[in-house]
Motif scaffolding. Sequence first.
Motif, PDB file in Angstrom:
ATOM      1  N   ASN A 118      17.191  -7.252  -0.917  1.00  0.00           N
ATOM      2  CA  ASN A 118      16.200  -6.249  -0.538  1.00  0.00           C
ATOM      3  C   ASN A 118      14.909  -6.933  -0.104  1.00  0.00           C
ATOM      4  OD1 ASN A 118      17.865  -4.069  -1.092  1.00  0.00           O
ATOM      5  ND2 ASN A 118      17.211  -3.955  -3.212  1.00  0.00           N
ATOM      6  N   LEU A 119      14.292  -6.367   0.937  1.00  0.00           N
ATOM      7  CA  LEU A 119      13.070  -6.913   1.516  1.00  0.00           C
ATOM      8  C   LEU A 119      12.090  -5.769   1.710  1.00  0.00           C
ATOM      9  CD1 LEU A 119      11.635  -9.341   3.098  1.00  0.00           C
ATOM     10  CD2 LEU A 119      12.636  -8.289   5.136  1.00  0.00           C
ATOM     11  N   ARG A 120      10.812  -6.027   1.398  1.00  0.00           N
ATOM     12  CA  ARG A 120       9.786  -5.013   1.636  1.00  0.00           C
ATOM     13  C   ARG A 120       8.471  -5.697   1.978  1.00  0.00           C
ATOM     14  NH1 ARG A 120       8.641  -2.767  -4.529  1.00  0.00           N
ATOM     15  NH2 ARG A 120       7.562  -4.633  -5.277  1.00  0.00           N
ATOM     16  N   LEU A 121       7.572  -4.917   2.573  1.00  0.00           N
ATOM     17  CA  LEU A 121       6.232  -5.387   2.910  1.00  0.00           C
ATOM     18  C   LEU A 121       5.253  -4.620   2.028  1.00  0.00           C
ATOM     19  CD1 LEU A 121       4.546  -7.156   4.915  1.00  0.00           C
ATOM     20  CD2 LEU A 121       4.310  -5.080   6.291  1.00  0.00           C
ATOM     21  N   VAL A 122       4.391  -5.341   1.324  1.00  0.00           N
ATOM     22  CA  VAL A 122       3.464  -4.702   0.388  1.00  0.00           C
ATOM     23  C   VAL A 122       2.025  -5.154   0.623  1.00  0.00           C
ATOM     24  CG1 VAL A 122       5.212  -4.497  -1.433  1.00  0.00           C
ATOM     25  CG2 VAL A 122       3.686  -6.469  -1.406  1.00  0.00           C
ATOM     26  N   VAL A 123       1.083  -4.329   0.133  1.00  0.00           N
ATOM     27  CA  VAL A 123      -0.317  -4.745   0.056  1.00  0.00           C
ATOM     28  C   VAL A 123      -0.391  -5.692  -1.137  1.00  0.00           C
ATOM     29  CG1 VAL A 123      -2.695  -4.004  -0.327  1.00  0.00           C
ATOM     30  CG2 VAL A 123      -1.136  -2.532   0.979  1.00  0.00           C
ATOM     31  N   SER A 124      -0.617  -6.973  -0.880  1.00  0.00           N
ATOM     32  CA  SER A 124      -0.622  -7.942  -1.976  1.00  0.00           C
ATOM     33  C   SER A 124      -1.963  -8.006  -2.683  1.00  0.00           C
ATOM     34  CB  SER A 124      -0.186  -9.321  -1.490  1.00  0.00           C
ATOM     35  OG  SER A 124      -0.922  -9.708  -0.368  1.00  0.00           O
ATOM     36  N   SER A 125      -3.047  -7.739  -1.976  1.00  0.00           N
ATOM     37  CA  SER A 125      -4.355  -7.627  -2.635  1.00  0.00           C
ATOM     38  C   SER A 125      -5.285  -6.815  -1.749  1.00  0.00           C
ATOM     39  CB  SER A 125      -4.957  -8.993  -2.966  1.00  0.00           C
ATOM     40  OG  SER A 125      -5.369  -9.650  -1.803  1.00  0.00           O
ATOM     41  N   LEU A 126      -6.242  -6.196  -2.405  1.00  0.00           N
ATOM     42  CA  LEU A 126      -7.163  -5.298  -1.705  1.00  0.00           C
ATOM     43  C   LEU A 126      -8.537  -5.410  -2.345  1.00  0.00           C
ATOM     44  CD1 LEU A 126      -7.648  -2.906   0.279  1.00  0.00           C
ATOM     45  CD2 LEU A 126      -6.896  -1.394  -1.563  1.00  0.00           C
ATOM     46  N   THR A 127      -9.530  -5.762  -1.534  1.00  0.00           N
ATOM     47  CA  THR A 127     -10.918  -5.788  -1.976  1.00  0.00           C
ATOM     48  C   THR A 127     -11.676  -4.843  -1.072  1.00  0.00           C
ATOM     49  OG1 THR A 127     -10.700  -8.111  -2.599  1.00  0.00           O
ATOM     50  CG2 THR A 127     -12.941  -7.250  -2.365  1.00  0.00           C
ATOM     51  N   THR A 128     -12.199  -3.770  -1.646  1.00  0.00           N
ATOM     52  CA  THR A 128     -12.899  -2.780  -0.829  1.00  0.00           C
ATOM     53  C   THR A 128     -13.979  -2.087  -1.632  1.00  0.00           C
ATOM     54  OG1 THR A 128     -12.642  -0.825   0.585  1.00  0.00           O
ATOM     55  CG2 THR A 128     -11.210  -0.963  -1.337  1.00  0.00           C
ATOM     56  N   SER A 129     -15.004  -1.633  -0.937  1.00  0.00           N
ATOM     57  CA  SER A 129     -16.083  -0.879  -1.585  1.00  0.00           C
ATOM     58  C   SER A 129     -15.908   0.618  -1.325  1.00  0.00           C
ATOM     59  CB  SER A 129     -17.439  -1.350  -1.051  1.00  0.00           C
ATOM     60  OG  SER A 129     -17.479  -1.152   0.354  1.00  0.00           O
ATOM     61  N   GLY A 130     -14.811   0.993  -0.684  1.00  0.00           N
ATOM     62  CA  GLY A 130     -14.577   2.393  -0.359  1.00  0.00           C
ATOM     63  C   GLY A 130     -13.106   2.641  -0.135  1.00  0.00           C
ATOM     64  N   THR A 131     -12.790   3.417   0.890  1.00  0.00           N
ATOM     65  CA  THR A 131     -11.408   3.755   1.187  1.00  0.00           C
ATOM     66  C   THR A 131     -10.963   3.095   2.485  1.00  0.00           C
ATOM     67  OG1 THR A 131     -11.675   5.886   0.090  1.00  0.00           O
ATOM     68  CG2 THR A 131      -9.801   5.660   1.573  1.00  0.00           C
ATOM     69  N   VAL A 132      -9.916   2.302   2.405  1.00  0.00           N
ATOM     70  CA  VAL A 132      -9.303   1.708   3.601  1.00  0.00           C
ATOM     71  C   VAL A 132      -8.280   2.713   4.109  1.00  0.00           C
ATOM     72  CG1 VAL A 132      -7.886  -0.196   4.454  1.00  0.00           C
ATOM     73  CG2 VAL A 132      -9.636  -0.625   2.733  1.00  0.00           C
ATOM     74  N   THR A 133      -8.271   2.969   5.414  1.00  0.00           N
ATOM     75  CA  THR A 133      -7.333   3.938   5.973  1.00  0.00           C
ATOM     76  C   THR A 133      -6.368   3.267   6.939  1.00  0.00           C
ATOM     77  OG1 THR A 133      -8.927   4.548   7.698  1.00  0.00           O
ATOM     78  CG2 THR A 133      -8.898   5.905   5.713  1.00  0.00           C
ATOM     79  N   ASP A 134      -5.192   3.847   7.016  1.00  0.00           N
ATOM     80  CA  ASP A 134      -4.115   3.312   7.842  1.00  0.00           C
ATOM     81  C   ASP A 134      -4.412   3.486   9.323  1.00  0.00           C
ATOM     82  OD1 ASP A 134      -1.454   2.286   8.298  1.00  0.00           O
ATOM     83  OD2 ASP A 134      -0.912   4.329   8.861  1.00  0.00           O
ATOM     84  N   ASN A 135      -4.080   2.471  10.105  1.00  0.00           N
ATOM     85  CA  ASN A 135      -4.216   2.537  11.556  1.00  0.00           C
ATOM     86  C   ASN A 135      -2.966   1.955  12.209  1.00  0.00           C
ATOM     87  OD1 ASN A 135      -5.498   3.185  13.916  1.00  0.00           O
ATOM     88  ND2 ASN A 135      -6.735   1.334  13.993  1.00  0.00           N
ATOM     89  N   GLY A 136      -1.822   2.050  11.501  1.00  0.00           N
ATOM     90  CA  GLY A 136      -0.554   1.617  12.086  1.00  0.00           C
ATOM     91  C   GLY A 136      -0.238   0.162  11.856  1.00  0.00           C
ATOM     92  N   GLY A 137       0.437  -0.414  12.822  1.00  0.00           N
ATOM     93  CA  GLY A 137       0.925  -1.770  12.739  1.00  0.00           C
ATOM     94  C   GLY A 137       2.420  -1.772  13.005  1.00  0.00           C
ATOM     95  N   TYR A 138       3.037  -2.929  12.936  1.00  0.00           N
ATOM     96  CA  TYR A 138       4.480  -3.015  13.192  1.00  0.00           C
ATOM     97  C   TYR A 138       5.076  -4.263  12.567  1.00  0.00           C
ATOM     98  CZ  TYR A 138       3.123  -6.284  16.874  1.00  0.00           C
ATOM     99  OH  TYR A 138       2.595  -7.356  17.556  1.00  0.00           O
ATOM    100  N   ILE A 139       6.400  -4.230  12.432  1.00  0.00           N
ATOM    101  CA  ILE A 139       7.130  -5.407  11.972  1.00  0.00           C
ATOM    102  C   ILE A 139       8.161  -5.806  13.031  1.00  0.00           C
ATOM    103  CG2 ILE A 139       6.858  -4.882   9.526  1.00  0.00           C
ATOM    104  CD1 ILE A 139       9.853  -4.033   9.542  1.00  0.00           C
ATOM    105  N   LYS A 140       8.500  -7.086  13.031  1.00  0.00           N
ATOM    106  CA  LYS A 140       9.574  -7.628  13.863  1.00  0.00           C
ATOM    107  C   LYS A 140      10.436  -8.494  12.961  1.00  0.00           C
ATOM    108  CE  LYS A 140       6.924  -9.748  16.838  1.00  0.00           C
ATOM    109  NZ  LYS A 140       6.425 -10.520  17.989  1.00  0.00           N
TER     110      LYS A 140
END
Length: 145
Positions: A118-140
């Motif tokens: 099994n393989l997955r893509l995860v947020v490994s770390s997040l440093t933020t002072s507010g809310t980060v919002t999704d804007n897409g992206g892709y995998i190959k």
Amino acid sequence: MTYKYELEKRISIKLYFAGLSMSTYSAGAVYQLLSPTGNLTLSESSGVLTLTAGRYMCEAFVSCDYASTTDVVKWSWQTDTGGSYSNIGLEGQAQVLGDTIGEKDAALATIDIDQNTNLRLVVSSLTTSGTVTDNGGYIKIWKEE
């Protein structure tokens, strides 16, 4: 008379492409896959891909909107090794750090497996002072055949 004989191995490459989506950014969150295409068919459930035996090259490009100029979002590929996931390959990163354009890197991994994994893509770390919002992206994903 002598002859030089070399065995030539030819490989073909199959490709898998998919868009990325994240409902809420948090450390450990799994990216969801959208509209897969390509000539490589992979089983997917809730963002987790099942890879069959073989050699793979994986890339992930994430795009997100930041809450501030100090936000840092990192993502990585993970494989399931006997019931628990662990990071593999190079971690991707999007950071702003006082720059309105920011820097974006890809998460990269090569996988050479002899059984289903099994393989997955995860947020490994997040440093933020507010809310980060999704804007897409892709995998190959490439697989040698």
